[in-house]
Design a protein around this motif. Structure first.
Motif, PDB file in Angstrom:
ATOM      1  N   LYS A  40      39.768  36.573  51.025  1.00 26.73           N
ATOM      2  CA  LYS A  40      40.961  36.982  50.297  1.00 26.73           C
ATOM      3  C   LYS A  40      41.378  35.873  49.334  1.00 26.73           C
ATOM      4  N   VAL A  41      41.441  36.210  48.064  1.00 23.15           N
ATOM      5  CA  VAL A  41      41.910  35.287  47.033  1.00 23.15           C
ATOM      6  C   VAL A  41      43.107  35.936  46.352  1.00 23.15           C
ATOM      7  N   MET A  42      44.192  35.202  46.246  1.00 18.35           N
ATOM      8  CA  MET A  42      45.431  35.761  45.708  1.00 18.35           C
ATOM      9  C   MET A  42      45.221  36.256  44.279  1.00 18.35           C
ATOM     10  N   ARG A  43      45.615  37.487  44.047  1.00 14.33           N
ATOM     11  CA  ARG A  43      45.459  38.079  42.722  1.00 14.33           C
ATOM     12  C   ARG A  43      46.348  37.398  41.693  1.00 14.33           C
ATOM     13  N   LYS A 176      31.689  53.971  13.013  1.00 10.55           N
ATOM     14  CA  LYS A 176      32.093  54.865  14.101  1.00 10.55           C
ATOM     15  C   LYS A 176      31.598  54.345  15.448  1.00 10.55           C
ATOM     16  N   LEU A 177      30.399  53.759  15.441  1.00 15.60           N
ATOM     17  CA  LEU A 177      29.875  53.190  16.680  1.00 15.60           C
ATOM     18  C   LEU A 177      30.755  52.043  17.170  1.00 15.60           C
ATOM     19  N   LEU A 178      31.255  51.236  16.243  1.00 17.37           N
ATOM     20  CA  LEU A 178      32.170  50.159  16.614  1.00 17.37           C
ATOM     21  C   LEU A 178      33.463  50.709  17.210  1.00 17.37           C
ATOM     22  N   GLN A 179      33.968  51.784  16.617  1.00 14.27           N
ATOM     23  CA  GLN A 179      35.198  52.379  17.127  1.00 14.27           C
ATOM     24  C   GLN A 179      35.010  52.930  18.538  1.00 14.27           C
ATOM     25  N   TYR A 180      33.889  53.637  18.750  1.00 15.29           N
ATOM     26  CA  TYR A 180      33.616  54.169  20.083  1.00 15.29           C
ATOM     27  C   TYR A 180      33.377  53.041  21.088  1.00 15.29           C
ATOM     28  N   GLY A 181      32.670  52.006  20.651  1.00 20.61           N
ATOM     29  CA  GLY A 181      32.415  50.879  21.546  1.00 20.61           C
ATOM     30  C   GLY A 181      33.699  50.202  21.991  1.00 20.61           C
ATOM     31  N   GLU A 182      34.639  50.051  21.069  1.00 16.09           N
ATOM     32  CA  GLU A 182      35.921  49.434  21.417  1.00 16.09           C
ATOM     33  C   GLU A 182      36.703  50.290  22.407  1.00 16.09           C
ATOM     34  N   LYS A 183      36.689  51.599  22.207  1.00 16.23           N
ATOM     35  CA  LYS A 183      37.413  52.494  23.120  1.00 16.23           C
ATOM     36  C   LYS A 183      36.814  52.457  24.526  1.00 16.23           C
ATOM     37  N   TYR A 184      35.481  52.525  24.609  1.00 17.94           N
ATOM     38  CA  TYR A 184      34.844  52.523  25.922  1.00 17.94           C
ATOM     39  C   TYR A 184      35.011  51.177  26.620  1.00 17.94           C
ATOM     40  N   TRP A 185      34.985  50.094  25.854  1.00 19.71           N
ATOM     41  CA  TRP A 185      35.184  48.774  26.462  1.00 19.71           C
ATOM     42  C   TRP A 185      36.586  48.653  27.050  1.00 19.71           C
ATOM     43  N   LYS A 186      37.581  49.156  26.335  1.00 19.31           N
ATOM     44  CA  LYS A 186      38.943  49.128  26.855  1.00 19.31           C
ATOM     45  C   LYS A 186      39.075  50.016  28.090  1.00 19.31           C
ATOM     46  N   LEU A 187      38.381  51.158  28.084  1.00 15.92           N
ATOM     47  CA  LEU A 187      38.437  52.055  29.235  1.00 15.92           C
ATOM     48  C   LEU A 187      37.817  51.405  30.466  1.00 15.92           C
ATOM     49  N   PHE A 188      36.627  50.827  30.305  1.00 13.62           N
ATOM     50  CA  PHE A 188      35.965  50.179  31.437  1.00 13.62           C
ATOM     51  C   PHE A 188      36.748  48.952  31.906  1.00 13.62           C
ATOM     52  N   SER A 189      37.375  48.251  30.969  1.00 17.26           N
ATOM     53  CA  SER A 189      38.192  47.094  31.350  1.00 17.26           C
ATOM     54  C   SER A 189      39.401  47.531  32.169  1.00 17.26           C
ATOM     55  N   LEU A 190      39.987  48.671  31.803  1.00 11.67           N
ATOM     56  CA  LEU A 190      41.113  49.194  32.571  1.00 11.67           C
ATOM     57  C   LEU A 190      40.679  49.593  33.974  1.00 11.67           C
ATOM     58  N   ILE A 191      39.532  50.253  34.082  1.00 14.10           N
ATOM     59  CA  ILE A 191      39.025  50.636  35.400  1.00 14.10           C
ATOM     60  C   ILE A 191      38.732  49.396  36.240  1.00 14.10           C
ATOM     61  N   ASN A 192      38.131  48.391  35.609  1.00 10.60           N
ATOM     62  CA  ASN A 192      37.840  47.153  36.334  1.00 10.60           C
ATOM     63  C   ASN A 192      39.124  46.481  36.812  1.00 10.60           C
ATOM     64  N   PHE A 193      40.176  46.517  35.992  1.00  3.71           N
ATOM     65  CA  PHE A 193      41.437  45.893  36.385  1.00  3.71           C
ATOM     66  C   PHE A 193      42.073  46.632  37.562  1.00  3.71           C
ATOM     67  N   LEU A 194      41.971  47.950  37.580  1.00  2.00           N
ATOM     68  CA  LEU A 194      42.508  48.714  38.706  1.00  2.00           C
ATOM     69  C   LEU A 194      41.739  48.408  39.990  1.00  2.00           C
ATOM     70  N   VAL A 195      40.418  48.275  39.868  1.00  2.00           N
ATOM     71  CA  VAL A 195      39.617  47.901  41.037  1.00  2.00           C
ATOM     72  C   VAL A 195      39.971  46.490  41.495  1.00  2.00           C
ATOM     73  N   PHE A 196      40.236  45.609  40.533  1.00  2.00           N
ATOM     74  CA  PHE A 196      40.639  44.241  40.874  1.00  2.00           C
ATOM     75  C   PHE A 196      41.959  44.229  41.639  1.00  2.00           C
ATOM     76  N   LEU A 197      42.907  45.052  41.226  1.00  2.00           N
ATOM     77  CA  LEU A 197      44.177  45.128  41.945  1.00  2.00           C
ATOM     78  C   LEU A 197      43.987  45.663  43.358  1.00  2.00           C
ATOM     79  N   TRP A 198      42.948  46.455  43.558  1.00  2.32           N
ATOM     80  CA  TRP A 198      42.703  47.041  44.877  1.00  2.32           C
ATOM     81  C   TRP A 198      42.031  46.059  45.835  1.00  2.32           C
ATOM     82  N   ASN A 199      40.972  45.354  45.363  1.00  2.00           N
ATOM     83  CA  ASN A 199      40.237  44.480  46.289  1.00  2.00           C
ATOM     84  C   ASN A 199      40.305  42.997  45.927  1.00  2.00           C
ATOM     85  N   GLY A 200      40.889  42.644  44.772  1.00  3.58           N
ATOM     86  CA  GLY A 200      41.043  41.235  44.419  1.00  3.58           C
ATOM     87  C   GLY A 200      39.787  40.552  43.929  1.00  3.58           C
ATOM     88  N   LYS A 201      38.758  41.308  43.559  1.00  4.42           N
ATOM     89  CA  LYS A 201      37.501  40.731  43.088  1.00  4.42           C
ATOM     90  C   LYS A 201      37.309  41.019  41.602  1.00  4.42           C
TER      91      LYS A 201
END
Length: 242
Positions: A40-43, A176-201
């Protein structure tokens, strides 16, 4: 009493060591498969370290722009991505590449470790596996190089008006590829942050991709509340601000 020759003895030891390797590998695998308490590492400490790192970059960036105030504004505007990349590369070399931690993480008693070597029951062992050279170089390429490439290409696409060209034009497709890439990166970053809040990793998506996890540098002192960074910032502003 005569001494035995060293060569046969060393050969025998080497042979015995090679013979027991399969047994040792089975023991390592069985130990790794056992269940143990998770680390356990403090978030809040991990998030605070990111804030401190951003504050440090802002302070250095402010001083860098002050140094370029004597030149023409067009020069700073033209080479801003390169200057920021040089600044980030310097910080990366002096922090993560040299000591496997950032300055903000040091103030929070945190460091990076190679999480690939801590699977199963090996997660909570006392000795942390250091980052490999490949992990450090990959981290620098994705953070420093990736940020620079993204900023430079986005500037070129915006200034040249690639988004207003015909749809069959390759430059419009890249835009357009840059625009889509930015959107997907933000989406995956948000999902990763939610997982981080859940398990702290894995506070950041890049950390998860490279299996670089923030853990305590000193297990006996879980959180280090230090005002060293604040004191340095106050002294720095006292000497630099008019």
């Amino acid at each position: 009493m005569s001494l035995l020759p060293s060569q046969p003895v060393s050969t025998e030891w080497r042979t015995n060591w090679e013979n027991i390797q399969p047994i040792l590998n089975k023991i390592r695998q069985s130990v790794a498969s056992l269940k143990s308490s998770s680390l356990k590492v403090m978030r809040v400490g991990q998030l605070d370290s990111e804030i401190l790192d951003n504050e440090l970059v802002d302070i250095l960036k402010e001083q860098l722009w002050s140094a370029f105030s004597l030149f023409k504004p067009a020069m700073k505007e033209r080479f801003e991505p390169e200057l920021l990349a040089l600044l980030n590369l310097t910080l990366f070399k002096l922090s993560i590449y040299n000591s496997s931690t950032t300055y903000g993480a040091q103030l929070q008693n945190l460091k990076y470790r190679n999480e690939r070597m801590h699977k199963g029951s090996l997660e909570s062992i006392a000795k942390d596996a250091p980052l490999t050279k490949a992990q450090k170089i990959s981290y620098g390429i994705l953070t420093v190089g990736g940020q620079y490439a993204w900023t430079r290409i986005s500037r070129i696409a915006t200034n040249k008006g690639w988004g207003e060209l015909e749809e069959d034009d390759i430059r419009n497709k890249i835009y357009k590829l840059l625009q889509y890439g930015e959107k997907y990166w933000k989406l995956f970053s948000l999902i990763n942050f939610l997982v981080f809040l859940w398990n702290g990793k894995y506070r950041m998506l890049i950390d998860r991709l490279l299996s670089m996890r923030l853990v305590y540098s000193k297990k006996s002192m879980n959180r280090q509340v230090s005002f060293e960074f604040l004191n340095r910032q106050m002294v720095w502003h006292a000497f630099t601000c008019p």
